[in-house]
Design an enzyme around this catalytic site. Structure first.
Site, PDB file in Angstrom:
ATOM      1  N   ARG A 234       0.758  -1.124   0.204  1.00  0.00           N
ATOM      2  CA  ARG A 234       0.023   0.058   0.138  1.00  0.00           C
ATOM      3  C   ARG A 234       0.967   1.276   0.061  1.00  0.00           C
ATOM      4  O   ARG A 234       1.746   1.384   0.658  1.00  0.00           O
ATOM      5  CB  ARG A 234      -1.054   0.114   1.261  1.00  0.00           C
ATOM      6  CG  ARG A 234      -2.099  -1.015   1.120  1.00  0.00           C
ATOM      7  CD  ARG A 234      -3.142  -0.611  -0.025  1.00  0.00           C
ATOM      8  NE  ARG A 234      -4.382  -1.506  -0.144  1.00  0.00           N
ATOM      9  CZ  ARG A 234      -4.525  -2.184  -0.732  1.00  0.00           C
ATOM     10  NH1 ARG A 234      -3.565  -2.740  -1.514  1.00  0.00           N
ATOM     11  NH2 ARG A 234      -5.487  -2.929  -0.796  1.00  0.00           N
ATOM     12  N   GLU A 263      -2.225   7.758  -4.748  1.00  0.00           N
ATOM     13  CA  GLU A 263      -2.736   7.163  -6.311  1.00  0.00           C
ATOM     14  C   GLU A 263      -4.108   7.355  -6.548  1.00  0.00           C
ATOM     15  O   GLU A 263      -4.606   7.147  -7.727  1.00  0.00           O
ATOM     16  CB  GLU A 263      -2.358   5.695  -6.030  1.00  0.00           C
ATOM     17  CG  GLU A 263      -3.066   4.878  -5.480  1.00  0.00           C
ATOM     18  CD  GLU A 263      -2.491   3.448  -5.281  1.00  0.00           C
ATOM     19  OE1 GLU A 263      -3.636   2.387  -5.884  1.00  0.00           O
ATOM     20  OE2 GLU A 263      -1.723   2.970  -4.950  1.00  0.00           O
ATOM     21  N   HIS A 295      -0.250   0.259 -10.031  1.00  0.00           N
ATOM     22  CA  HIS A 295      -1.014  -0.646  -9.302  1.00  0.00           C
ATOM     23  C   HIS A 295      -1.510  -1.849 -10.051  1.00  0.00           C
ATOM     24  O   HIS A 295      -2.724  -2.234  -9.965  1.00  0.00           O
ATOM     25  CB  HIS A 295      -2.475  -0.237  -8.639  1.00  0.00           C
ATOM     26  CG  HIS A 295      -2.774  -0.628  -7.164  1.00  0.00           C
ATOM     27  ND1 HIS A 295      -3.024  -0.153  -6.045  1.00  0.00           N
ATOM     28  CD2 HIS A 295      -2.928  -2.223  -6.911  1.00  0.00           C
ATOM     29  CE1 HIS A 295      -3.203  -1.041  -5.164  1.00  0.00           C
ATOM     30  NE2 HIS A 295      -3.323  -2.199  -5.562  1.00  0.00           N
TER      31      HIS A 295
END
Length: 334
Positions: A234, A263, A295
């Site tokens: 994360r 993000e 991601h």
């Protein structure tokens, strides 16, 4: 059940529609992120299906509850974006997908590691331009290097297994040690020892209040000069501003990111025709020894199939008995 999927992309439609043939729910796919402004789009839904960058704050959950939503089905493993106290207060069950494909994220982690080390992305660009010079592409043998793994859940264990195959010495840190890691030859140490001894550090822990900015300026100061740092967990586990300083000083020699703490306004969208407003992110992209992916560590056919099937099974379970094996523990109503 009537299910509204927020932040849905074409691949979500493809895999959820295919999996739903065995479940028979009514699925509504929406492109917008879930937040306070879009929550009303869930009108008529029993279940809301959310992803990593959707906002499930108290105001959002209050709105969802007022619409009759009784279940938030996360199609991801992490749940740091959910106000669990508000969920409990509103009687909303929150479920997740705890293990969709730990191999996918582990393999992407090692892909970043290998690309950074051997500078494959730079070599590819050179060759396409007819430049076959090897200057600036020097790498190092992974065999015999020390890798530090922070977080030894399913993903961390798979990374350890791969790195041991390369002949790396592996150090591990986790508040809850796993016997399987020791069986693979990893040695549990303190976080301080891991920082000091590792040539490569890879992060695989969840985002909690304790792990927020776990990698900060003080942590970087304890690491070897030129350390390779990879984060596929994360974004907010790492202080992004500290990364910029570490890259400028040479403390960080290689940086691989598949996540970023801000993000939510960037990843999963095509922003190629816009100016990126995040100055820290823009600065990170200027370094030649940095690779950032958006991601995509989870993004394999197997993982997407498992995510869809597990999410819909969670909804089945909730529909039949009002509970769910993969439910996230939430605070009881006050």
């Amino acid at each position: 059940m009537h299910v509204t999927l927020f932040s849905s992309k074409n691949y979500d439609r493809q895999f959820f529609t295919a999996a739903n043939g065995q479940h028979g729910h009514t699925l509504k796919f929406l492109s917008p992120h879930l937040d306070q402004h879009t929550a009303m789009l869930a009108t008529g839904s029993d279940v809301v299906c959310a992803f990593v960058n959707d906002t499930l704050s108290a105001p959002v959950l209050d709105t969802l509850a007022s619409l009759g939503v009784r279940h938030v089905a996360l199609r991801c493993a992490g749940y740091n974006n959910v106000d669990l106290e508000a969920a409990g207060r509103n009687g909303i069950l929150v479920s997740r997908v705890p293990a969709y494909s730990p191999h996918a994220v582990a393999e992407h982690t090692v892909a970043l590691l290998l690309d950074l080390n051997r500078k494959v992305h730079r070599a590819h660009t050179r060759v396409r331009e007819g430049n076959f010079s090897l200057d600036g592409l020097l790498g190092f043998d992974l065999h015999g290097r020390t890798a530090g793994i922070i977080g030894t859940g399913r993903i961390g264990i798979n990374v350890i297994r791969i790195l041991r195959g390369f002949g790396c010495e592996v150090l591990a840190y986790d508040p809850h040690p796993q016997a399987e890691c020791r069986d693979l030859g990893a040695r549990y140490v303190s976080l301080e020892e891991l920082f000091a001894a590792s040539d490569i550090i890879s992060i695989h822990c969840p985002l909690t209040p304790e792990s927020h900015h776990l990698i900060n300026a003080a942590a970087l100061e304890q690491m070897k000069p030129g350390v390779m740092l990879i984060n596929t967990s994360r974004g907010a586990v790492v202080d992004s501003k500290a990364l910029v300083a570490g890259l400028k000083s040479g403390k960080i020699g290689y940086l691989g990111l598949d996540v970023y703490e801000e993000e939510g306004d960037l990843f999963f969208e095509d922003l190629s025709d816009t100016v990126i407003q995040d100055d820290v992110f823009a600065r990170l992209t200027t370094f030649p020894n940095v690779i950032i992916t958006g991601h995509q560590g989870f993004f394999t056919r197997e993982a997407l199939g498992n995510i869809a099937e597990t999410t819909l099974s969670n909804i089945d379970e909730f529909a039949t008995r009002g509970e769910c094996t993969n439910a996230v523990p939430i605070s009881p109503p006050r």
